[in-house]
Design a protein around this motif. Structure first.
Motif, mmCIF file in Angstrom:
data_model
loop_
_atom_site.group_PDB
_atom_site.id
_atom_site.type_symbol
_atom_site.label_atom_id
_atom_site.label_comp_id
_atom_site.label_asym_id
_atom_site.label_seq_id
_atom_site.Cartn_x
_atom_site.Cartn_y
_atom_site.Cartn_z
ATOM 1 N N MET A 55 0.844 -1.192 0.000
ATOM 2 C CA MET A 55 0.000 0.000 0.000
ATOM 3 C C MET A 55 0.878 1.241 0.000
ATOM 4 O O MET A 55 1.291 1.742 1.038
ATOM 5 N N CYS A 56 1.236 1.688 -1.183
ATOM 6 C CA CYS A 56 2.045 2.894 -1.317
ATOM 7 C C CYS A 56 1.205 4.118 -0.952
ATOM 8 O O CYS A 56 -0.002 4.031 -0.754
ATOM 9 N N ARG A 57 1.861 5.279 -0.883
ATOM 10 C CA ARG A 57 1.152 6.527 -0.582
ATOM 11 C C ARG A 57 1.497 7.553 -1.648
ATOM 12 O O ARG A 57 2.647 7.654 -2.092
ATOM 13 N N LEU A 58 0.479 8.330 -2.035
ATOM 14 C CA LEU A 58 0.582 9.269 -3.146
ATOM 15 C C LEU A 58 0.351 10.704 -2.706
ATOM 16 O O LEU A 58 -0.368 10.968 -1.743
ATOM 17 N N PHE A 59 0.934 11.616 -3.488
ATOM 18 C CA PHE A 59 0.696 13.054 -3.320
ATOM 19 C C PHE A 59 0.701 13.710 -4.692
ATOM 20 O O PHE A 59 1.565 13.428 -5.535
ATOM 21 N N GLY A 60 -0.259 14.585 -4.909
ATOM 22 C CA GLY A 60 -0.256 15.428 -6.092
ATOM 23 C C GLY A 60 -0.626 16.846 -5.699
ATOM 24 O O GLY A 60 -1.568 17.047 -4.925
ATOM 25 N N GLY A 61 0.119 17.812 -6.168
ATOM 26 C CA GLY A 61 -0.141 19.201 -5.827
ATOM 27 C C GLY A 61 -0.130 20.102 -7.046
ATOM 28 O O GLY A 61 0.729 19.961 -7.922
ATOM 29 N N LEU A 62 -1.097 21.012 -7.105
ATOM 30 C CA LEU A 62 -1.160 22.064 -8.115
ATOM 31 C C LEU A 62 -1.442 23.344 -7.360
ATOM 32 O O LEU A 62 -2.460 23.451 -6.672
ATOM 33 N N SER A 63 -0.537 24.312 -7.451
ATOM 34 C CA SER A 63 -0.695 25.497 -6.613
ATOM 35 C C SER A 63 -0.061 26.719 -7.255
ATOM 36 O O SER A 63 0.964 26.620 -7.947
ATOM 37 N N ARG A 69 4.265 0.861 12.230
ATOM 38 C CA ARG A 69 5.471 0.041 12.141
ATOM 39 C C ARG A 69 5.218 -1.281 11.420
ATOM 40 O O ARG A 69 6.149 -1.904 10.922
ATOM 41 N N SER A 70 3.964 -1.712 11.351
ATOM 42 C CA SER A 70 3.644 -2.957 10.652
ATOM 43 C C SER A 70 3.436 -2.737 9.159
ATOM 44 O O SER A 70 3.334 -3.707 8.401
ATOM 45 N N LYS A 71 3.370 -1.470 8.739
ATOM 46 C CA LYS A 71 3.149 -1.152 7.333
ATOM 47 C C LYS A 71 4.092 -0.038 6.890
ATOM 48 O O LYS A 71 3.671 0.965 6.322
ATOM 49 N N LEU A 72 5.372 -0.203 7.163
ATOM 50 C CA LEU A 72 6.351 0.812 6.795
ATOM 51 C C LEU A 72 6.410 0.994 5.278
ATOM 52 O O LEU A 72 6.406 0.026 4.525
ATOM 53 N N GLN A 73 6.472 2.255 4.865
ATOM 54 C CA GLN A 73 6.630 2.580 3.448
ATOM 55 C C GLN A 73 8.129 2.771 3.210
ATOM 56 O O GLN A 73 8.628 3.885 3.087
ATOM 57 N N GLY A 74 8.849 1.662 3.169
ATOM 58 C CA GLY A 74 10.308 1.723 3.223
ATOM 59 C C GLY A 74 11.036 1.240 1.990
ATOM 60 O O GLY A 74 12.223 0.910 2.067
ATOM 61 N N CYS A 89 0.159 14.300 9.610
ATOM 62 C CA CYS A 89 0.144 13.071 8.816
ATOM 63 C C CYS A 89 0.684 13.360 7.418
ATOM 64 O O CYS A 89 0.130 12.924 6.411
ATOM 65 N N SER A 90 1.778 14.133 7.367
ATOM 66 C CA SER A 90 2.420 14.448 6.086
ATOM 67 C C SER A 90 2.820 13.166 5.376
ATOM 68 O O SER A 90 2.836 12.079 5.962
ATOM 69 N N LEU A 91 3.160 13.281 4.106
ATOM 70 C CA LEU A 91 3.606 12.103 3.373
ATOM 71 C C LEU A 91 4.787 11.449 4.082
ATOM 72 O O LEU A 91 4.873 10.219 4.167
ATOM 73 N N TYR A 92 5.690 12.260 4.610
ATOM 74 C CA TYR A 92 6.830 11.708 5.334
ATOM 75 C C TYR A 92 6.372 10.929 6.571
ATOM 76 O O TYR A 92 6.840 9.804 6.816
ATOM 77 N N ILE A 93 5.457 11.476 7.340
ATOM 78 C CA ILE A 93 4.963 10.798 8.541
ATOM 79 C C ILE A 93 4.266 9.492 8.178
ATOM 80 O O ILE A 93 4.396 8.477 8.874
ATOM 81 N N GLN A 94 3.536 9.500 7.065
ATOM 82 C CA GLN A 94 2.848 8.284 6.640
ATOM 83 C C GLN A 94 3.831 7.141 6.385
ATOM 84 O O GLN A 94 3.478 5.975 6.530
ATOM 85 N N LYS A 118 -12.551 -2.230 3.898
ATOM 86 C CA LYS A 118 -12.461 -2.362 5.356
ATOM 87 C C LYS A 118 -11.069 -2.043 5.902
ATOM 88 O O LYS A 118 -10.911 -1.816 7.101
ATOM 89 N N VAL A 119 -10.060 -2.047 5.032
ATOM 90 C CA VAL A 119 -8.704 -1.685 5.462
ATOM 91 C C VAL A 119 -8.647 -0.166 5.618
ATOM 92 O O VAL A 119 -9.013 0.576 4.714
ATOM 93 N N LYS A 120 -8.195 0.298 6.780
ATOM 94 C CA LYS A 120 -8.268 1.716 7.094
ATOM 95 C C LYS A 120 -6.943 2.442 6.813
ATOM 96 O O LYS A 120 -5.882 1.844 6.740
ATOM 97 N N SER A 121 -7.051 3.746 6.694
ATOM 98 C CA SER A 121 -5.905 4.610 6.430
ATOM 99 C C SER A 121 -4.885 4.527 7.562
ATOM 100 O O SER A 121 -5.197 4.109 8.681
ATOM 101 N N LEU A 122 -3.663 4.944 7.283
ATOM 102 C CA LEU A 122 -2.551 4.751 8.216
ATOM 103 C C LEU A 122 -2.615 5.647 9.442
ATOM 104 O O LEU A 122 -2.354 5.211 10.554
ATOM 105 N N CYS A 123 -2.951 6.914 9.244
ATOM 106 C CA CYS A 123 -2.833 7.884 10.332
ATOM 107 C C CYS A 123 -4.091 7.972 11.201
ATOM 108 O O CYS A 123 -4.078 7.593 12.371
#
Length: 276
Positions: free
Chosen positions: A1-9, A34-39, A24-29, A215-220
């Motif tokens: 379960m990767c994490r995504l960010f897109g910004g237009l500003s 610890r059981s689902k590290l984005q490493g 809950c920034s992308l870095y914090i996510q 049913k799988v919930k978000s990380l933060c």
């Protein structure tokens, strides 16, 4: 379960809030569960004088915080696409084969930037129908196969919504033809969530099986499905993420089947959402 960010500003310095500073920034996510590290790698795509650029690494983002911070704080682009990776491995390859710069995201081609959260469970079969575009594949990431299918469709003059529809139609067709070769698999994909940019517009597409995966919930905050994307919008910014990065902003859900398109029109951010 990767994490995504897109910004237009209109104010690109605001990207650091969502990538670095929020609770809950992308870095914090990347490290909050610890059981689902984005490493398994990270990357940031952006534009310089109209040309796409990507900085990425195969290392855990939480081990390269200073480098990531420098990249984010120096963004000078109206559009940014970022990705942190928790590697999928539908081919069952040794880990050292799937962790590399080539396998990290975003992927880029010309003015295109692309990042995916999900799994294409039959990447070899889908790569086989790419024709000459198959030669563009550099890694062993199933997401890259998805990317080149979208680029192929666009190169043939189709719109992004049509490219997404055609990819899914072809994916289901190839799955029906090859499923007997994969007794250990019961579906052709798990999530087609993606962030895409052509340098002028920012796109976000959310697609997943709400019944099976909802049913799988978000990380933060654990208050939304893990594959349901969220966005915040005002006249000066559009931020789209895998999950909200704070509780102060007015986040809206991007639900399965919805494609969001954002662009700057007359100095303001305009958004269109359609079903795909």
């Amino acid at each position: 379960m990767c994490r995504l960010f897109g910004g237009l500003s209109l104010n690109f310095s605001i990207f650091s809030k969502y990538l670095l500073e929020d609770p809950c920034s992308l870095y914090i996510q990347s490290r909050i569960d610890r059981s689902k590290l984005q490493g398994d790698g990270w990357g940031v795509g952006f534009y310089v004088n109209g040309f796409s650029r990507i900085v990425k690494s195969e290392k855990p983002i939480y081990e390269e915080y200073e480098r990531f911070k420098v990249v984010v704080r120096n963004l000078n682009s109206l559009i940014a696409v970022a990705h942190i990776r928790r590697a999928s491995n539908p081919r069952g390859l040794p880990r050292e084969k799937i962790i590399s710069i080539e396998n990290s995201q975003p992927f880029g081609y010309g003015s295109y930037l692309f990042a995916h959260n999900g799994v294409i469970t039959i990447p070899d079969e889908m790569a086989a129908i790419l024709g000459s575009w198959k030669l563009k594949i550099r890694g062993l990431n199933d997401s890259e196969v998805y990317f080149w299918h979208i680029v192929k469709e666009l190169s043939e003059g189709r719109s992004l919504p049509q490219a997404l529809k055609n990819f899914q139609k072809n994916l289901l067709r190839v799955w029906d033809e090859s499923r007997g070769k994969h007794p250990d698999k019961d579906r052709p994909y798990i999530g087609l969530n993606m962030i895409f940019s052509d340098g002028e517009k920012l796109y976000a597409y959310c697609k997943y099986d709400e019944e099976r995966d909802g049913k799988v919930k978000s990380l933060c905050y654990k208050d939304q499905p893990a594959l349901q994307m969220s966005y915040v919008l005002d006249s000066e910014k559009l931020i789209v993420v895998s999950e909200k990065t704070n509780v102060e902003d007015y986040w809206k859900p991007l639900r399965s089947g919805q494609l969001l398109t954002g662009q700057i029109v007359d100095g303001k951010i305009r958004v269109h959402i359609e079903e795909v």
